[in-house]
Write a protein that holds these residues in place. Structure first.
Motif, PDB file in Angstrom:
ATOM      1  N   VAL A  43       0.847  -1.214   0.000  1.00 29.38           N
ATOM      2  CA  VAL A  43       0.000   0.000   0.000  1.00 29.38           C
ATOM      3  C   VAL A  43       0.874   1.254   0.000  1.00 29.38           C
ATOM      4  O   VAL A  43       2.035   1.245   0.442  1.00 29.38           O
ATOM      5  CB  VAL A  43      -0.937   0.016   1.225  1.00 29.38           C
ATOM      6  N   CYS A  44       0.271   2.359  -0.494  1.00 31.18           N
ATOM      7  CA  CYS A  44       0.948   3.661  -0.457  1.00 31.18           C
ATOM      8  C   CYS A  44       0.575   4.383   0.848  1.00 31.18           C
ATOM      9  O   CYS A  44      -0.175   3.859   1.674  1.00 31.18           O
ATOM     10  CB  CYS A  44       0.555   4.494  -1.674  1.00 31.18           C
ATOM     11  N   ASP A  45       1.079   5.591   1.016  1.00 26.92           N
ATOM     12  CA  ASP A  45       0.794   6.355   2.249  1.00 26.92           C
ATOM     13  C   ASP A  45      -0.690   6.611   2.407  1.00 26.92           C
ATOM     14  O   ASP A  45      -1.264   6.458   3.499  1.00 26.92           O
ATOM     15  CB  ASP A  45       1.551   7.691   2.229  1.00 26.92           C
ATOM     16  N   ARG A  46      -1.321   7.014   1.308  1.00 28.60           N
ATOM     17  CA  ARG A  46      -2.746   7.368   1.411  1.00 28.60           C
ATOM     18  C   ARG A  46      -3.595   6.137   1.731  1.00 28.60           C
ATOM     19  O   ARG A  46      -4.529   6.203   2.523  1.00 28.60           O
ATOM     20  CB  ARG A  46      -3.195   8.009   0.094  1.00 28.60           C
ATOM     21  N   CYS A  47      -3.256   4.994   1.092  1.00 23.52           N
ATOM     22  CA  CYS A  47      -3.990   3.749   1.420  1.00 23.52           C
ATOM     23  C   CYS A  47      -3.804   3.414   2.891  1.00 23.52           C
ATOM     24  O   CYS A  47      -4.738   2.973   3.572  1.00 23.52           O
ATOM     25  CB  CYS A  47      -3.472   2.582   0.573  1.00 23.52           C
ATOM     26  N   ALA A  48      -2.569   3.606   3.376  1.00 20.88           N
ATOM     27  CA  ALA A  48      -2.285   3.290   4.770  1.00 20.88           C
ATOM     28  C   ALA A  48      -3.142   4.139   5.706  1.00 20.88           C
ATOM     29  O   ALA A  48      -3.687   3.651   6.698  1.00 20.88           O
ATOM     30  CB  ALA A  48      -0.802   3.499   5.061  1.00 20.88           C
ATOM     31  N   ILE A  49      -3.252   5.448   5.373  1.00 17.66           N
ATOM     32  CA  ILE A  49      -4.006   6.366   6.270  1.00 17.66           C
ATOM     33  C   ILE A  49      -5.492   6.073   6.182  1.00 17.66           C
ATOM     34  O   ILE A  49      -6.184   5.976   7.199  1.00 17.66           O
ATOM     35  CB  ILE A  49      -3.718   7.834   5.889  1.00 17.66           C
ATOM     36  N   LYS A  50      -5.997   5.874   4.969  1.00 15.49           N
ATOM     37  CA  LYS A  50      -7.437   5.757   4.796  1.00 15.49           C
ATOM     38  C   LYS A  50      -7.984   4.362   5.138  1.00 15.49           C
ATOM     39  O   LYS A  50      -9.060   4.233   5.704  1.00 15.49           O
ATOM     40  CB  LYS A  50      -7.811   6.085   3.356  1.00 15.49           C
ATOM     41  N   GLU A  51      -7.255   3.327   4.748  1.00 13.53           N
ATOM     42  CA  GLU A  51      -7.855   2.001   4.810  1.00 13.53           C
ATOM     43  C   GLU A  51      -7.142   1.032   5.763  1.00 13.53           C
ATOM     44  O   GLU A  51      -7.680  -0.023   6.085  1.00 13.53           O
ATOM     45  CB  GLU A  51      -7.846   1.373   3.412  1.00 13.53           C
ATOM     46  N   HIS A  52      -5.934   1.319   6.172  1.00 12.53           N
ATOM     47  CA  HIS A  52      -5.171   0.339   6.949  1.00 12.53           C
ATOM     48  C   HIS A  52      -4.573   0.915   8.223  1.00 12.53           C
ATOM     49  O   HIS A  52      -3.601   0.360   8.749  1.00 12.53           O
ATOM     50  CB  HIS A  52      -4.037  -0.222   6.075  1.00 12.53           C
ATOM     51  N   CYS A  53      -5.124   2.015   8.719  1.00 15.43           N
ATOM     52  CA  CYS A  53      -4.498   2.626   9.900  1.00 15.43           C
ATOM     53  C   CYS A  53      -5.086   2.107  11.199  1.00 15.43           C
ATOM     54  O   CYS A  53      -4.552   2.353  12.276  1.00 15.43           O
ATOM     55  CB  CYS A  53      -4.613   4.156   9.831  1.00 15.43           C
ATOM     56  N   GLN A  54      -6.203   1.407  11.103  1.00 13.90           N
ATOM     57  CA  GLN A  54      -6.827   0.900  12.321  1.00 13.90           C
ATOM     58  C   GLN A  54      -6.452  -0.578  12.538  1.00 13.90           C
ATOM     59  O   GLN A  54      -6.201  -1.309  11.593  1.00 13.90           O
ATOM     60  CB  GLN A  54      -8.367   1.011  12.197  1.00 13.90           C
ATOM     61  N   LYS A  55      -6.436  -0.972  13.814  1.00  8.86           N
ATOM     62  CA  LYS A  55      -6.231  -2.394  14.096  1.00  8.86           C
ATOM     63  C   LYS A  55      -7.413  -3.184  13.557  1.00  8.86           C
ATOM     64  O   LYS A  55      -8.533  -2.642  13.530  1.00  8.86           O
ATOM     65  CB  LYS A  55      -6.118  -2.630  15.610  1.00  8.86           C
TER      66      LYS A  55
END
Length: 552
Positions: A43-55
């Motif tokens: 994933v890129c930074d934006r994917c990480a923040i939007k879709e993968h930042c939560q446990k």
């Protein structure tokens, strides 16, 4: 490894240095920065923040992931190289095994051809001698003798052609047997070669995949798990060891194969033997109901078997080819054993209830092939009492060997003049229930219940053969290979069975034959061995003919 994101929606991102900017997110067009372990996605930074930042998402630095997976692939290289080395050794061993098998079996073919070439040559010389004799006789008379000569020459040619045909048929049979074994060995080695080559091709495939996925980070991350799994799967199969073990077994079995020949009952026999093989039922022959309590005694030719009715001691002969049974002795005398001396004479051992004095009369009898009495042979009597049993066999020199039960002496008798030429005395043991001559010159003596002792001609003990699993056992010997076949009662399975044993006492194969006792079967019958190497067992109702095949 990258640390997990803190709880909440805010993620602190740091710039990437030296990152491959050509690999970018399909959705945002930004460089790939992380790898989500939960979803198995880069994933890129934006994917990480939007879709993968939560446990429960756990993000690893993409560079760490690339480094780790490249490292795992590199760690597998030594194992792959070692496997390649092992498979090269296996291929070399395959070639060696094939060369060894071809050489050994070709030697057997050469031995067969050489043996029968000499026989044909000898028969041809016999023909020449006969023709010379005929010509010399023909010179004594003119017209009549010439006519007689021409007829006899014609008959001679016919006779020789018959003998040559018999010899050639036997040779063709043996060469066919050898060819069959060669085909079995070649097919097995071919199968192993295919199996080995498949592994080599698979390894090449894996190496090609490793080289390909290492060229691009994206391909590496996406396909490395599958490639690693394929490597682990092929390494775990241990194919090189399996192939190597199979080749060792093939060499061991081929090494056993021999061309064996010798005399039995005054006739010459030869065959391919020596291997363990597999025994298969060829046919069964019904014993007529007129034989109330049948017990196989012995055989006196390739096809003729002595069957005694233990109810009244009448003796019958069953031909296993024609399946015809005929009564031959109606004396009410128990025959303990019998064996052919030559094509014309049979010797039988008997029991007697009225022996007196210091000689045993009527316990050894010579018969012709029509079962007419020729004469009795007398041996010394070695114990008091009226009832005695005498056991006989014929050794490799055509001498009769005979022994009285519960005694230590074994007599060697010349059947030409009935003279005892040697007395063999066992030390510390007595004859229990029979004697068998080996082609080596040694003798197998039943010395106890389920115990067989091999002795030399000097009486020296050479081997003691015993097995606790044998019950009510009987022993018979293959006259060409000296292999013992022990028929016994298998208490555990409640059946009769036969074990194959070497003359040294090594059990080579268990339960090669097995059958259930019939209602008519009151005594265990021995497993008979024909001169051609077939086995004949008896369950009380039928005679079962077994033949051996070569297997790998």
């Amino acid at each position: 490894m990258a640390a997990r994101f803190p709880e909440g929606n805010q993620v602190q991102l740091r710039p990437r240095k030296g990152h491959d900017m050509k690999w970018s997110c399909d959705k945002h067009g930004e460089p790939i920065a992380f790898y989500c372990k939960k979803h198995g996605l880069p994933v890129c930074d934006r994917c990480a923040i939007k879709e993968h930042c939560q446990k429960p998402c756990e993000l690893d630095d993409i560079e760490d992931v690339i480094f780790e997976r490249r490292k795992k692939l590199d760690e597998k290289r030594p194992k792959i190289q070692e496997l390649q080395k092992q498979m090269k050794a296996v291929n070399l061993k395959i070639k060696t095994a094939l060369a060894f098998s071809d050489t050994n079996l070709q030697t057997i073919n050469n031995n067969i051809q050489a043996s029968y070439h000499n026989e044909i040559k000898s028969v041809k010389e016999k023909e020449d001698r006969m023709i010379r004799v005929i010509n010399e006789e023909a010179d004594e008379e003119i017209r009549l003798v010439n006519e007689k000569r021409e007829k006899r020459i014609k008959d001679c040619h016919i006779e020789i052609e018959k003998e040559q045909k018999i010899i050639k048929d036997k040779e063709a049979k043996l060469l066919s047997d050898a060819k069959t074994i060669t085909k079995i060995v070649s097919k097995k080695i071919k199968d192993l070669t295919i199996k080995s080559q498949h592994v080599i091709n698979t390894i090449k495939n894996i190496e090609s995949n490793i080289t390909r996925i290492n060229q691009h980070d994206e391909t590496l991350v996406n396909e490395a798990p599958q490639v690693l799994a394929s490597i682990d799967e092929n390494l775990s199969l241990n194919v090189h060891q399996n192939v190597s073990d199979c080749l060792d077994r093939i060499e061991s079995e081929v090494e056993r194969v021999k061309f064996v020949e010798g005399e039995a009952g005054g006739e010459y026999y030869s065959r391919i033997d020596g291997y363990i093989g597999k025994w298969e039922l060829a046919r069964s022959i019904h014993i007529p109901s007129v034989v109330n309590k049948p017990c196989v005694c012995s055989l006196f030719s390739e096809d003729e078997i002595c069957v005694q009715d233990r109810g009244n001691n009448d003796m019958y002969v069953t031909n296993i080819n024609t399946q015809h049974t005929e009564k031959v002795i109606d004396e009410g005398v128990l025959i303990t054993s019998c064996a052919p001396i030559d094509s014309n004479v049979i010797v039988c051992g008997k029991d007697s209830d009225d022996c007196m004095g210091d000689r045993l009369d009527g316990c050894i009898t010579l018969y012709d092939r029509q079962w007419k009495v020729i004469r009795d042979i007398t041996i010394p009597r070695n114990e008091d009492g009226l009832s005695v049993y005498v056991y006989v066999d014929v050794d490799r020199d055509g001498m009769i060997i005979a022994a009285q039960d519960d005694q230590s002496n074994i007599y060697v008798i010349n059947p030409a003049n009935d003279k005892i030429v040697n007395t063999i005395t066992m030390q510390g043991k007595e004859v229990w229930d029979g004697i068998q001559a080996l082609s080596s010159g040694d003798i197998v003596v039943t010395t106890d219940d389920n115990e067989y002792t091999v002795i030399s001609r000097s009486g020296e003990e050479k081997a003691v053969i015993h097995c606790d699993e044998w019950g009510l056992s009987e022993c018979r010997v293959d006259k060409l290979t000296d292999t013992l076949y022990i028929a016994y009662w298998d208490r555990e399975r409640n059946t009769y069975a036969v074990d194959q044993v070497s003359r040294d006492g090594i059990i080579q194969a268990r339960r090669i034959m097995e059958y259930v006792e019939s209602d008519r079967h009151s005594f265990i019958s021995p497993c008979l061995v024909t001169p051609s190497g077939n086995l004949v067992g008896c369950d009380g109702d039928k005679l079962h003919l077994y033949k051996k095949t070569f297997v790998l």
